[in-house]
Design an enzyme around this catalytic site. Structure first.
Site: not given
Ligand code: DGL
Length: 280
Positions: A17, A50, A80-82, A191, A193
């Site tokens: 991430d 992001g 990590c979605n981004t 996300c 986090h």
């Protein structure tokens, strides 16, 4: 793959991430697959991802993948979605022999679970702007209304360990107010986090009235399915090893892991040199 050499079974699963967010995925993988050895890599020299252009995130993730493959990773989790939104297709094309598991906002389960037809999505700007997110909406969210917020600054507050500070509460309240007023009954954490502020989120959304979805348990199950399908799950029953890397301050990541996971693990510092990650 038939009968892989025994050494491969003990090779690590690597999880990465931009920062500590992927630890919210790691903890589910660890709970489900306790015998596996795990590597965690936090690209904290570049957090947050992001607001960055997708091309830049792709460069980071390709170099991270090269580094993790050099550590014998048998499967890589883009926690990590981004990074998934910017780079997963590119990574699969560039490293066709590597198994990747990515993250995406749980729009599909959110759309299935909502009773009010209104779903909140908390994710980064990079995720919202991606082709991947547009495709998720087109496939699964035609019959519901999505209320999106990029929670600008939340990743930085979580990196700073401010999981319940007045500043974090104020920021979350600002992000949540419009969607709660609109009547969402389901909020999707897009996300990695954000699960670390779940206690605060639960308090601010009136417990029991709004369902909050973290996709990490489903991602852990997908990792398990892939390992079994490829016959590379470890038969080891003793707890696997956990080792971390950061491109920033190792002392800081050690402390963050102690706070977020409640344990002390070895952290090796890396540095970016000419676009590649190298041991310092
Ligand atoms: N944890 C990351 C995600 O899932 C990204 C946070 C960031 O670096 O902006 O999107």
């Amino acid at each position: 793959m038939n009968n892989p050499p025994a050494g491969h079974l003990a090779d690590p699963i690597a999880i990465f991430d931009s920062g500590v967010g992927g630890l919210s995925v790691l903890r589910h993988i660890r709970a489900l697959l306790p015998g596996e050895n795990l590597l965690y890599l936090a690209d904290q020299a570049n957090v947050p991802y992001g607001p960055r252009p997708a091309g830049e995130v792709r460069q980071f993730t390709a170099a991270i993948t090269r580094f993790l493959l050099a550590q014998q990773a048998k499967l890589i989790v883009v926690a990590c979605n981004t990074a998934t939104a910017a780079a997963l297709t590119y990574l699969r094309d560039t490293f066709p022999h590597t198994s990747f598991v990515g993250m995406e906002p749980a729009v599909k389960p959110g759309a299935q679970q909502t009773q009010t037809g209104k779903v909140g999505v908390l994710a980064t700007a990079g995720t919202f702007e991606s082709q991947r997110y547009a495709s998720l909406m087109a496939r699964y969210a035609q019959h519901v209304t999505l209320y999106e917020d990029p929670c600008v600054g939340l990743v930085e507050l979580i990196e700073a360990g401010e999981l319940a500070s007045p500043a974090t509460a104020a920021l979350l309240q600002r992000c949540l107010a419009p969607m709660l007023q609109a009547g969402v009954d389901t909020i999707v954490l897009g996300c990695t986090h954000y699960p670390f502020v779940l206690p605060l989120l639960t308090t601010l959304t009136a417990p029991g009235r709004v369902g909050i979805i973290d996709p990490a348990p489903a991602v852990a199950r997908q990792v398990q399915r892939l390992l079994l399908a490829q016959q590379v799950a470890t038969p080891q029953t003793a707890p696997g090893h956990l080792h971390a890397f950061t491109s920033a301050d190792p002392g800081r990541l050690t402390h963050q892991i102690q706070t977020l996971l409640g344990e002390t693990i070895p952290v090796t510092p890396l540095s970016w040199q000419a676009g590649e990650l190298r041991p310092r």
